[in-house]
Design a protein around this motif. Structure first.
Motif, short mmCIF file in Angstrom:
data_model
loop_
_atom_site.label_atom_id
_atom_site.label_comp_id
_atom_site.label_asym_id
_atom_site.label_seq_id
_atom_site.Cartn_x
_atom_site.Cartn_y
_atom_site.Cartn_z
N PRO A 38 0.84 -1.20 0.00
CA PRO A 38 0.00 0.00 0.00
C PRO A 38 0.87 1.25 0.00
O PRO A 38 1.93 1.27 0.60
CB PRO A 38 -0.79 -0.10 1.31
CG PRO A 38 -0.51 -1.43 1.88
CD PRO A 38 0.64 -2.03 1.17
N LYS A 39 0.41 2.28 -0.68
CA LYS A 39 1.20 3.49 -0.82
C LYS A 39 0.78 4.62 0.10
O LYS A 39 1.35 5.68 0.04
CB LYS A 39 1.18 3.96 -2.28
CG LYS A 39 1.89 3.00 -3.20
CD LYS A 39 3.33 2.85 -2.79
CE LYS A 39 4.04 1.85 -3.66
NZ LYS A 39 5.37 1.53 -3.22
N THR A 40 -0.20 4.40 0.95
CA THR A 40 -0.56 5.43 1.91
C THR A 40 -0.62 4.81 3.30
O THR A 40 -0.98 3.64 3.46
CB THR A 40 -1.93 6.08 1.60
OG1 THR A 40 -2.94 5.09 1.73
CG2 THR A 40 -1.97 6.66 0.20
N MET A 62 17.14 -4.87 11.96
CA MET A 62 17.49 -3.63 11.28
C MET A 62 17.52 -3.89 9.77
O MET A 62 17.98 -4.93 9.32
CB MET A 62 18.87 -3.13 11.74
CG MET A 62 19.21 -1.76 11.20
SD MET A 62 20.88 -1.18 11.62
CE MET A 62 20.92 -1.37 13.37
N VAL A 63 16.99 -2.95 9.00
CA VAL A 63 17.00 -3.04 7.54
C VAL A 63 18.31 -2.44 7.05
O VAL A 63 18.53 -1.24 7.19
CB VAL A 63 15.79 -2.30 6.93
CG1 VAL A 63 15.84 -2.33 5.42
CG2 VAL A 63 14.49 -2.88 7.46
N LEU A 64 19.17 -3.29 6.48
CA LEU A 64 20.48 -2.82 6.07
C LEU A 64 20.54 -2.41 4.60
O LEU A 64 21.41 -1.67 4.20
CB LEU A 64 21.53 -3.92 6.33
CG LEU A 64 21.68 -4.31 7.80
CD1 LEU A 64 22.67 -5.45 7.93
CD2 LEU A 64 22.11 -3.12 8.63
N ASN A 65 19.65 -2.90 3.79
CA ASN A 65 19.69 -2.62 2.35
C ASN A 65 18.52 -1.73 1.94
O ASN A 65 17.70 -2.11 1.11
CB ASN A 65 19.72 -3.93 1.56
CG ASN A 65 18.70 -4.93 2.07
OD1 ASN A 65 18.01 -4.68 3.06
ND2 ASN A 65 18.60 -6.05 1.41
N ALA A 66 18.48 -0.54 2.51
CA ALA A 66 17.36 0.37 2.28
C ALA A 66 17.16 0.72 0.80
O ALA A 66 16.03 0.82 0.34
CB ALA A 66 17.56 1.65 3.09
N ARG A 67 18.24 0.88 0.07
CA ARG A 67 18.10 1.23 -1.36
C ARG A 67 17.38 0.14 -2.14
O ARG A 67 16.64 0.43 -3.07
CB ARG A 67 19.46 1.49 -1.99
CG ARG A 67 20.01 2.83 -1.61
CD ARG A 67 21.23 3.14 -2.41
NE ARG A 67 21.76 4.44 -2.00
CZ ARG A 67 22.81 4.99 -2.55
NH1 ARG A 67 23.44 4.39 -3.53
NH2 ARG A 67 23.23 6.15 -2.13
N LEU A 71 13.97 2.88 -0.28
CA LEU A 71 13.89 3.81 0.84
C LEU A 71 15.06 4.79 0.77
O LEU A 71 16.14 4.42 0.31
CB LEU A 71 13.95 3.04 2.17
CG LEU A 71 12.76 2.14 2.46
CD1 LEU A 71 13.10 1.16 3.58
CD2 LEU A 71 11.54 2.97 2.82
N PRO A 72 14.85 6.02 1.24
CA PRO A 72 15.97 6.97 1.28
C PRO A 72 17.07 6.44 2.21
O PRO A 72 16.80 5.67 3.12
CB PRO A 72 15.34 8.24 1.86
CG PRO A 72 13.87 8.06 1.72
CD PRO A 72 13.61 6.60 1.70
N ASP A 73 18.29 6.86 1.96
CA ASP A 73 19.39 6.45 2.83
C ASP A 73 19.15 6.91 4.26
O ASP A 73 18.64 8.02 4.49
CB ASP A 73 20.72 7.04 2.34
CG ASP A 73 21.19 6.41 1.04
OD1 ASP A 73 20.79 5.26 0.76
OD2 ASP A 73 21.95 7.06 0.31
N GLY A 106 9.37 0.51 -1.66
CA GLY A 106 8.99 0.12 -3.01
C GLY A 106 8.39 -1.28 -3.06
O GLY A 106 8.12 -1.90 -2.03
N ALA A 107 8.21 -1.77 -4.25
CA ALA A 107 7.58 -3.07 -4.48
C ALA A 107 8.40 -4.23 -3.91
O ALA A 107 7.87 -5.31 -3.72
CB ALA A 107 7.33 -3.28 -5.96
#
Length: 112
Positions: A38-40, A62-67, A71-73, A106-107
């Motif tokens: 979902p986008k909202t 922890m999410v280490l691979n945000a890109r 997701l923004p850095d 993202g997707a």
């Protein structure tokens, strides 16, 4: 003979010829389940944690691979944590939940 085979393939509907390229080799074919995120924030449902809550260290990933998840850095001392099917910005020093960021993912984000 080869000419007839090429003409026959060209006349097949695209959906029939693209279904499974390895079926004739004896290999199995599978389809991947496509999940849309979902986008909202409104569409996400109730949050598993509240903004301002202090997380217990070592309880969440922890999410280490945000890109990879679009997701923004991470910066300014905060990092991303996965909590259930959501992603949150969390102050790394205090472990305070700053913001729910699932709608920004993202997707590739693995939701439910």
């Amino acid at each position: 003979m080869l000419r007839i085979a090429i003409i026959s393939l060209a006349l097949l509907p695209a959906e029939l010829s693209a279904q499974c390229l390895t079926a004739n080799t004896g290999a199995g074919c599978a389809t991947a389940k496509i999940i849309s995120v979902p986008k909202t924030t409104r569409d996400l449902g109730p949050p598993p944690v509240e903004i301002g809550e202090i997380l217990e260290r070592g309880k969440y990933s922890m999410v280490l691979n945000a890109r990879w998840y679009s997701l923004p850095d991470a910066k300014d001392g905060w990092v991303y944590f996965r909590i259930e099917d959501d992603v949150y910005r969390v102050d790394f020093q205090t472990m305070e939940v700053l913001e729910r960021a699932t709608a920004e993912a993202g997707a590739n984000w693995p939701s439910g």
